[in-house]
Scaffold this motif. Structure first.
Motif, PDB file in Angstrom:
ATOM      1  N   MET A   6       0.843  -1.187   0.000  1.00 24.60           N
ATOM      2  CA  MET A   6       0.000   0.000   0.000  1.00 24.60           C
ATOM      3  C   MET A   6       0.881   1.241   0.000  1.00 24.60           C
ATOM      4  O   MET A   6       1.681   1.429   0.910  1.00 24.60           O
ATOM      5  N   ILE A   7       0.731   2.044  -1.024  1.00 22.28           N
ATOM      6  CA  ILE A   7       1.460   3.311  -1.110  1.00 22.28           C
ATOM      7  C   ILE A   7       0.441   4.424  -1.281  1.00 22.28           C
ATOM      8  O   ILE A   7      -0.223   4.522  -2.317  1.00 22.28           O
ATOM      9  N   LEU A   8       0.290   5.241  -0.235  1.00 24.87           N
ATOM     10  CA  LEU A   8      -0.636   6.376  -0.297  1.00 24.87           C
ATOM     11  C   LEU A   8       0.141   7.636  -0.636  1.00 24.87           C
ATOM     12  O   LEU A   8       1.097   7.984   0.058  1.00 24.87           O
ATOM     13  N   LYS A   9      -0.269   8.304  -1.688  1.00 25.41           N
ATOM     14  CA  LYS A   9       0.408   9.526  -2.130  1.00 25.41           C
ATOM     15  C   LYS A   9      -0.408  10.741  -1.737  1.00 25.41           C
ATOM     16  O   LYS A   9      -1.634  10.695  -1.659  1.00 25.41           O
ATOM     17  N   ALA A  10       0.295  11.842  -1.515  1.00 31.72           N
ATOM     18  CA  ALA A  10      -0.355  13.110  -1.163  1.00 31.72           C
ATOM     19  C   ALA A  10      -0.801  13.806  -2.446  1.00 31.72           C
ATOM     20  O   ALA A  10      -0.209  14.786  -2.892  1.00 31.72           O
ATOM     21  N   ASP A  11      -1.862  13.289  -3.038  1.00 34.88           N
ATOM     22  CA  ASP A  11      -2.395  13.826  -4.290  1.00 34.88           C
ATOM     23  C   ASP A  11      -3.577  14.739  -4.017  1.00 34.88           C
ATOM     24  O   ASP A  11      -4.271  14.593  -3.011  1.00 34.88           O
ATOM     25  N   VAL A  12      -3.848  15.646  -4.944  1.00 33.53           N
ATOM     26  CA  VAL A  12      -5.105  16.391  -4.942  1.00 33.53           C
ATOM     27  C   VAL A  12      -6.203  15.404  -5.334  1.00 33.53           C
ATOM     28  O   VAL A  12      -6.056  14.640  -6.285  1.00 33.53           O
ATOM     29  N   LEU A  13      -7.286  15.407  -4.581  1.00 29.97           N
ATOM     30  CA  LEU A  13      -8.425  14.535  -4.844  1.00 29.97           C
ATOM     31  C   LEU A  13      -9.639  15.432  -5.056  1.00 29.97           C
ATOM     32  O   LEU A  13      -9.876  16.349  -4.272  1.00 29.97           O
ATOM     33  N   GLU A  14     -10.412  15.171  -6.112  1.00 23.40           N
ATOM     34  CA  GLU A  14     -11.575  16.032  -6.306  1.00 23.40           C
ATOM     35  C   GLU A  14     -12.713  15.316  -7.000  1.00 23.40           C
ATOM     36  O   GLU A  14     -12.513  14.354  -7.747  1.00 23.40           O
ATOM     37  N   ASN A  15     -13.903  15.789  -6.687  1.00 20.09           N
ATOM     38  CA  ASN A  15     -15.111  15.370  -7.367  1.00 20.09           C
ATOM     39  C   ASN A  15     -15.957  16.620  -7.588  1.00 20.09           C
ATOM     40  O   ASN A  15     -15.444  17.736  -7.451  1.00 20.09           O
TER      41      ASN A  15
END
Length: 197
Positions: A1-10
């Protein structure tokens, strides 16, 4: 499991990893409703903000937490914060929490839209378990977590110390990878009703 600090949007929210450029917007968003902070381990309103921001940013640099500003899409305002934290790649587990929304952002699409993004991000990265915890005294938060479809795993007695020094019991919930398809559909159905309304 690799969680990245990405922008998430909907279509409802944009979740932005903490960065100096948004620090002041987050400060303004959190500087309200002091009573809502009483059940939390750390406060982030008013004079508490600088140390809270520094702690969250330090945890982000080690990969144990991804703190995110919650930006409402319809007006562009930062209305709160949330995090993926207690990230444990070796166990493919993390928590969703350290969540605070301004009062006017509560009860609408913001929370389910955020949870939809955070859970998708975690499970797409390989998580098998995502925990959501809250103060056992916070009945409205527990109701919101149950509404997501999370498993109610009971109360952890004398689990944490709040920033005020109170020994807190914690209500623990979880969504497992095997639960995720059903929880995702439930969230999608809820968000579709906001579109229709």
């Amino acid at each position: 499991m690799i969680l990245k600090a990405d922008v998430l949007e909907n279509r409802f929210v944009r979740l932005e990893p903490f960065a100096p450029a948004i620090e002041d917007e987050v400060r303004v968003a959190l500087d309200c409703d002091p009573a809502a902070w009483d059940g939390m381990v750390a406060a982030a309103y008013g004079p508490h903000f600088d140390s809270w921001w520094a702690t969250a940013s330090a945890a982000m640099s080690t990969g144990s937490r991804i703190p995110l500003a919650v930006r409402r899409r319809d007006d562009g305002a930062v209305v709160g914060t949330t995090s993926l934290y207690e990230i444990r790649p070796e166990h493919r587990r993390c928590e969703v929490g350290s969540t605070f929304y301004r009062p006017e952002a509560r009860g609408g699409p913001v929370n389910p839209a955020c949870k939809r993004l955070l859970l998708e991000h975690a499970f797409a990265a390989g998580a098998v378990r995502v925990e959501i915890i809250t103060d056992a005294l916070n009945l409205s938060s527990q109701a919101a977590i149950r509404k997501l479809g999370a498993r109610d795993e009971g109360i952890l007695a004398r689990h944490k110390i709040t920033w005020t020094g109170r020994v807190r019991d914690t209500a623990q919930f979880a969504v497992l990878d095997t639960d995720w398809p059903g929880v995702r559909q439930k969230l999608d159905d809820r968000l579709a009703r906001f579109d229709a309304g």
